[in-house]
Design an enzyme around this catalytic site. Structure first.
Site, mmCIF file in Angstrom:
data_model
loop_
_atom_site.group_PDB
_atom_site.id
_atom_site.type_symbol
_atom_site.label_atom_id
_atom_site.label_comp_id
_atom_site.label_asym_id
_atom_site.label_seq_id
_atom_site.Cartn_x
_atom_site.Cartn_y
_atom_site.Cartn_z
ATOM 1 C CE1 TYR A 1 4.570 33.751 60.056
ATOM 2 C CE2 TYR A 1 4.283 31.546 59.472
ATOM 3 C CZ TYR A 1 4.647 32.155 58.663
ATOM 4 O OH TYR A 1 6.215 33.005 58.735
ATOM 5 C CD GLN B 1 -3.868 27.216 44.893
ATOM 6 O OE1 GLN B 1 -3.337 26.314 46.343
ATOM 7 N NE2 GLN B 1 -3.729 28.021 44.965
ATOM 8 C CD GLU C 1 0.004 21.820 37.382
ATOM 9 O OE1 GLU C 1 0.246 22.033 36.957
ATOM 10 O OE2 GLU C 1 -0.440 20.620 37.430
#
Length: 331
Positions: free
Chosen positions: A54, A289, A292
């Site tokens: 990554y 985010q 949530e």
């Protein structure tokens, strides 16, 4: 936050795992990445997933810096090995050389002396499985990893790896496949084999790259700032960007609303209903985010709701187990 055992191992992990594919070292600046990690910690997430490839190591470095002041024994850190990390012929794959060099490099970037889980990021057709599993055993016996896992292996490959792991006295405890209400290719073969072997799924892209958030509308351009609108990362969702899929996802709205959920929360809860799923990996570009997504934890969907979701998405979902190893433009 709620917690589950990783397969039949003694390792307990958070039901939501914070992952930093694409985001750290790439899509977001480091201060935003650190803010998201802190939001995950605040939400009770203790498990973090990354990989050496990554951002070519940068994601591990960012995660290492973000977690360096946390109590190490209270965290579960996962990383992976396989994809190219340099120009050399041995800078890739699952050879003993690459695995043993890669674990040391990953630990240095993560600023830790061990990871809880070290995963084969793909199956290596060029290296004998015996060599790969012996190298993983050496890593475990050296104390550099506690457990071994795999990612996107077929059921037959998982069975072969588990047999060797048992002989080598190490624990192969996990599979990390793509899984969502739109991408269900593990259900026919990988899940039954894993249940038999005591292996748990740590699933990636549970929202199908954000498609199952409901933010992409049929007949409309992708929202500014979304993955779909990004010229570099949009390819990861373009396979789902058609009106048939997007219209059906919008129809999840009333089902979610009846339960007091968003479409994204409903979709995460759907994944967590699978008893073989130990955890779902979430990513974030903003701390909100994370907050949530965590609201999906502990939600129980009854059979009627599951049937509604499955019936609605069945015409556009992918179920063929052969897709496990196929190049996937929908990831």
């Amino acid at each position: 936050m709620e917690f589950r055992h990783l397969g039949r191992s003694g390792l307990v992990i958070s039901e939501l795992v914070y992952g930093n594919w694409i985001t750290h070292g790439g899509q977001v600046e480091e201060d935003a990445a650190v803010a998201c990690v802190n939001a995950a910690l605040d939400a009770g997430i203790t498990t973090f997933d990354t990989a050496d490839v990554y951002a070519q190591g940068a994601a591990e470095e960012v995660l290492g810096r973000a977690l360096k002041d946390q109590r190490r024994d209270g965290l579960e850190i996962f990383t992976k090995v396989y994809w190219p990390m340099g120009p050399g012929k041995n800078d890739r794959g699952l050879s003993a050389k690459h695995i043993k060099e890669s674990i040391d490099n990953s630990l240095q970037r993560l600023q830790t002396d061990r990871v809880e889980l070290y995963q084969a990021h793909r199956w290596d057709v060029e290296t004998p499985l015996e060599e790969t599993m012996q190298a993983f055993a050496d890593v475990v016996h050296a104390g550099k990893a506690h457990y071994i896992g795999v990612s996107e292996w077929t059921a037959d490959q998982i069975r072969a790896g588990a047999e060797l792991a048992k002989e080598l006295k190490i624990q192969l405890v996990s599979s990390q496949p793509q899984y969502s209400a739109l991408w269900r290719v593990i259900e026919a073969e990988v899940v039954p084999a894993s249940e038999e072997l005591g292996i748990g799924q740590i699933v990636w892209s549970p929202l199908a790259g954000g498609i199952l958030s409901g933010k992409y509308k049929p007949g409309q351009a992708a929202p500014a700032g979304s993955r779909g609108a990004d010229p570099k990362f949009g390819r990861f969702v373009e396979g789902w960007m058609n009106d048939d899929v997007l219209e059906r996802v919008q129809q999840l709205g009333p089902i979610a609303e009846e339960l007091g959920l968003t479409i994204a929360q409903l979709s995460l809860a759907w994944v967590l209903q699978n008893s073989n799923v130990s955890a779902a990996i979430i990513g974030a570009t903003r701390p909100e985010q994370v907050a949530e997504n965590v609201k999906a934890v502990g939600v129980e969907l009854d059979d009627e709701v599951m049937e509604k979701i499955n019936k609605l998405l069945e015409p556009v979902s992918v179920t063929d187990p052969k897709e496990t190893t196929a190049p996937n433009p929908r990831a």
